[in-house]
Design an enzyme around this catalytic site. Structure first.
Site, PDB file in Angstrom:
ATOM      1  N   SER A   1       0.849  -1.196   0.000  1.00 54.10           N
ATOM      2  CA  SER A   1       0.000   0.000   0.000  1.00 54.10           C
ATOM      3  C   SER A   1       0.880   1.239   0.000  1.00 54.10           C
ATOM      4  CB  SER A   1      -0.935  -0.021   1.199  1.00 54.10           C
ATOM      5  OG  SER A   1      -1.922  -1.017   1.012  1.00 54.10           O
ATOM      6  N   GLY A   2       1.528   1.520   1.136  1.00 56.49           N
ATOM      7  CA  GLY A   2       2.434   2.669   1.174  1.00 56.49           C
ATOM      8  C   GLY A   2       3.896   2.253   1.068  1.00 56.49           C
TER       9      GLY A   2
ATOM     10  N   ASP B   1       6.870  -0.803   5.106  1.00 56.74           N
ATOM     11  CA  ASP B   1       7.222  -1.901   6.005  1.00 56.74           C
ATOM     12  C   ASP B   1       8.696  -1.806   6.407  1.00 56.74           C
ATOM     13  OD1 ASP B   1       5.973  -4.779   6.800  1.00 56.74           O
ATOM     14  OD2 ASP B   1       8.138  -4.909   6.529  1.00 56.74           O
TER      15      ASP B   1
ATOM     16  N   SER C   1       6.675  -5.989   2.022  1.00 57.50           N
ATOM     17  CA  SER C   1       5.685  -5.749   0.970  1.00 57.50           C
ATOM     18  C   SER C   1       6.328  -5.704  -0.411  1.00 57.50           C
ATOM     19  CB  SER C   1       4.940  -4.438   1.234  1.00 57.50           C
ATOM     20  OG  SER C   1       5.857  -3.359   1.308  1.00 57.50           O
TER      21      SER C   1
ATOM     22  N   CYS D   1       3.513  10.157  10.024  1.00 62.60           N
ATOM     23  CA  CYS D   1       4.168  10.316   8.720  1.00 62.60           C
ATOM     24  C   CYS D   1       3.135  10.211   7.591  1.00 62.60           C
ATOM     25  CB  CYS D   1       5.229   9.239   8.557  1.00 62.60           C
ATOM     26  SG  CYS D   1       5.944   9.200   6.924  1.00 62.60           S
TER      27      CYS D   1
ATOM     28  N   GLY E   1      -3.228   0.751   4.059  1.00 62.36           N
ATOM     29  CA  GLY E   1      -3.353  -0.705   3.968  1.00 62.36           C
ATOM     30  C   GLY E   1      -2.572  -1.416   5.054  1.00 62.36           C
TER      31      GLY E   1
ATOM     32  N   LEU F   1       3.847  -4.429  16.037  1.00 58.97           N
ATOM     33  CA  LEU F   1       3.863  -5.008  14.687  1.00 58.97           C
ATOM     34  C   LEU F   1       4.243  -4.002  13.608  1.00 58.97           C
ATOM     35  CD1 LEU F   1       3.271  -7.480  12.876  1.00 58.97           C
ATOM     36  CD2 LEU F   1       0.926  -6.648  12.679  1.00 58.97           C
ATOM     37  N   ASN F   2       3.757  -2.780  13.718  1.00 59.81           N
ATOM     38  CA  ASN F   2       4.058  -1.793  12.679  1.00 59.81           C
ATOM     39  C   ASN F   2       5.524  -1.368  12.686  1.00 59.81           C
ATOM     40  OD1 ASN F   2       1.769  -1.573  11.130  1.00 59.81           O
ATOM     41  ND2 ASN F   2       0.869   0.082  12.327  1.00 59.81           N
ATOM     42  N   TYR F   3       6.266  -1.707  13.750  1.00 60.01           N
ATOM     43  CA  TYR F   3       7.717  -1.479  13.731  1.00 60.01           C
ATOM     44  C   TYR F   3       8.366  -2.845  13.547  1.00 60.01           C
ATOM     45  CZ  TYR F   3       6.399   3.036  15.843  1.00 60.01           C
ATOM     46  OH  TYR F   3       5.839   4.265  16.108  1.00 60.01           O
TER      47      TYR F   3
END
Ligand SMILES: Cc1cc2nc3c(=O)[nH]c(=O)nc-3n(C[C@H](O)[C@H](O)[C@H](O)COP(=O)(O)OP(=O)(O)OC[C@H]3O[C@@H](n4cnc5c(N)ncnc54)[C@H](O)[C@@H]3O)c2cc1C
Ligand SMILES: *[C@@H]1O[C@H](CO)[C@@H](O)[C@H](O)[C@H]1NC(C)=O
Ligand SMILES: *[C@@H]1O[C@H](CO)[C@@H](O)[C@H](O)[C@H]1NC(C)=O
Ligand SMILES: *[C@@H]1O[C@H](CO)[C@@H](O)[C@H](O)[C@H]1NC(C)=O
Ligand SMILES: *[C@@H]1O[C@H](CO)[C@@H](O)[C@H](O)[C@H]1NC(C)=O
Length: 523
Positions: A104-105, A108, A113, A169, A175, A465-467
């Site tokens: 998506s962006g 990761d 991704s 950011c 996504g 999780l996002n880090y």
């Protein structure tokens, strides 16, 4: 440890190479044939499908990339212009036995991704990013390829008193971000981004489109913090907008690290997550320069959902040590506060629409921790000492509490709620992309993380999780046992990991949607 894991990947990859990898031409030919669809299908509008065979829309910068395996390149990158095209990508990948990496962006932290050690294609959602706001319902439908900046911009153009609770950011994609939690400046008042999802549309391994009603509550639960990559392709999210005042207040307060600053940061630990939910005060520790001298500094970067008149007495009461004065503060709109937090105050809001806005030409390694009891003051002294050895280290302490704690640990896969004072994000960046450089910086990062062990959450030590951090553990191939994955799975999800495995077992039993940290199916 990391070297070990990676060499295991390499062996796996070599093994995979022996069986033949489909070529780009084979893939294109599959996409061009309609026979892969069993059900009657309307192809007339697809005559111009996949016009864009090109580089992914984001420029990668993860440390994983530094491994420099040519094999990490995708067979091709698809940029679908319709949901039908996503369906074709999935069905052809299944048919040809290659992995799909949904992007998506593209932010990761380990590049999952857009990188893989098995043959794969990238499905880049950059062309699917429409946003529809319903102000009456105070909701928005957002296609996954949209960025936070695009969403924030659209909200701000529609209303002066609405916002969305998500990351800082602007080039982060909705996504990945929303499916991994989503920390931002209004989360103490409005919850994580994933807490504000009210519906979602997901394409599953068979190309079926499911919404909240048809997917059922277990899968809907899993998408809100469990990382959507394990379950399918999220096409769009329906999110609840937040109400914000027309005027909010921001300030920064910056000081060199040293005994008095150590004291201040130490004190902040007991205030940040306890104070009024309207106040979000985070601490950034990074390096500066004074003449030829490298220094370490600490910055309190703050948003208050209210005016200066209410902020000053609050600060005087709760955190007088900071000595905040009204002339240090600035009132602005919520969207201007987004610019403020990105160090872009005064620049045109259209900057929020720039998808490339991030660490240009920089490689980095990051890790995270959750802190449950205040870290002793001297630890900040040791951190300063370690920072002085590095050019661009960074530590961001983000206060939790408030609305985040009003959700139970099992209500969504994100478990780090009541009992956690703040999150630490550690990062080290470098510019010269060699294996030696990477190893040096990654070693430093691991050593700092080891040093922090006694002071952070335990059994399991938590991570966000996002880090994403592949040091925590990784899976390979289709064959990973659920038990093996527990080690890293429970750091992100604690007791929710098992339920995620069961959801995975139902929606994707053959483990088609997988990456090095996807949820293995459990039956
Ligand atoms: C500069 C920068 C700033 C950041 N700031 C913040 C912050 O303020 N707060 C915060 O919480 N986090 C922040 N992050 C972390 C960010 O939330 C995560 O990296 C997030 O996963 C990125 O989402 P993405 O769509 O951009 O990434 P991608 O790399 O596209 O995706 C990340 C993961 O999600 C999967 N995925 C993506 N889209 C879909 C989809 N539609 N369906 C299924 N799976 C999908 C990918 O396959 C991958 O596994 C930041 C990251 C960076 C690089
Ligand atoms: C198929 O396409 C035609 C022509 O664009 C359109 O009129 C028709 O409604 C479509 N049918 C379906 C089921 O989408
Ligand atoms: C917006 O939401 C309201 C209230 O839920 C609803 O009645 C209306 O139909 C929605 N508008 C659109 C365009 O979907
Ligand atoms: C990466 O590999 C290519 C091809 O083998 C080589 O030319 C290049 O120097 C390598 N880069 C690094 C950073 O090792
Ligand atoms: C997968 O697991 C099965 C059973 O545990 C084992 O027999 C097989 O060798 C494994 N395959 C690979 C490729 O590791």
């Amino acid at each position: 440890m990391r070297e070990l894991v990676l060499s295991m990947f390499l062996i796996f990859f070599v093994f995979q190479c022996v069986s033949s990898v489909p070529t780009k031409e084979q893939f294109e030919s599959c996409l061009a044939t309609n026979s892969i669809f069993k059900s009657p299908f309307n192809h007339t509008q697809d005559s111009q499908i996949f016009t864009d065979f090109s580089e992914p829309s984001s420029s990668p910068s993860s440390s994983f990339l530094n491994l420099n395996f040519t094999s990490l390149k995708p067979i091709l990158t698809l940029k679908p212009r319709s949901e039908t095209e996503i369906k074709k990508s999935i069905l052809c990948s299944k048919k040809l036995g290659v992995q799909v990496r949904t992007m998506s962006g593209g932010h990761d932290y380990e590049g999952l991704s857009y990188l893989s050690l098995s043959p794969f294609i990238i499905v880049d959602l950059v062309n699917l990013r429409s946003i529809t706001i319903n102000l009456t319902a105070e909701t928005a439908w957002v296609q996954s390829g949209a960025t936070l900046g695009e969403l924030y911009y659209k909200i701000a153009k529609t209303s002066k008193v609405h916002a969305f609770s998500a990351g800082i950011c602007p080039s982060v994609g909705v996504g990945g971000h929303i499916s991994g939690g989503g920390f931002g400046t209004i989360m103490r008042k409005h919850g994580l981004a994933s807490d504000n999802v009210v519906d979602a549309r997901l394409m599953d391994v068979n190309g079926r489109i499911l919404d909240r009603k048809t997917m059922g509550e277990d899968l809907f639960w899993a998408l809100r913090g469990g990382g959507a990559a394990s379950f399918g392709v999220v096409l769009s999210w329906k999110v609840k907008l937040a109400r914000v005042p027309e005027k909010v207040t921001c300030f920064i307060s910056q000081h060199p690290m040293g005994p008095s600053m150590n004291k201040l940061v130490h004190r902040w630990q007991s205030i940040g997550s306890e104070v009024d939910e309207d106040l979000f005060m985070r601490v950034i520790i990074d390096n500066g320069q004074e003449g030829n001298q490298r220094t370490v500094k600490s910055t309190f970067q703050t948003l208050f959902l209210g005016g200066i008149d209410r902020l000053i007495p609050l600060m005087n009461q709760k955190f007088p040590e900071l000595g905040l004065r009204s002339q240090d503060c600035k009132e602005m709109s919520w969207i201007e506060s987004i610019m403020f937090f990105n160090w872009r105050s005064g620049q045109p809001l259209e900057i929020l629409l720039n998808r490339d806005l991030r660490f240009e030409d920089t490689y980095f390694k990051a890790k995270s921790d959750f802190v449950q009891t205040p870290v002793p003051e001297n630890v900040f002294g040791e951190v300063t000492k370690r920072f002085l050895e590095k050019e661009t280290p960074l530590m961001i302490l983000e206060p939790l509490g408030g609305k985040i704690n009003q959700v139970s640990e099992t209500a969504s896969p994100y478990p780090h709620r009541r009992g956690n004072l703040y999150n630490i994000q550690y990062m080290v960046k470098w510019k010269v992309n060699t294996v030696e450089e990477m190893n040096k910086h990654v070693r430093w990062m691991r050593s700092l993380h080891d040093y922090m062990t006694p002071y952070v959450s335990k059994s399991p030590r938590g991570a966000y999780l996002n880090y994403r951090d592949l040091d925590l553990g990784a899976t390979k191939g289709t064959n990973t046992s659920f038990e093996d994955a527990r080690k890293w799975g429970e750091t992100y999800f604690k007791g929710n990991f098992k339920r995620l495995g069961l959801v995975k077992g139902k929606i994707d039993p053959t483990n088609f949607f997988r990456n090095e940290q996807s949820i293995p199916p459990l039956f």
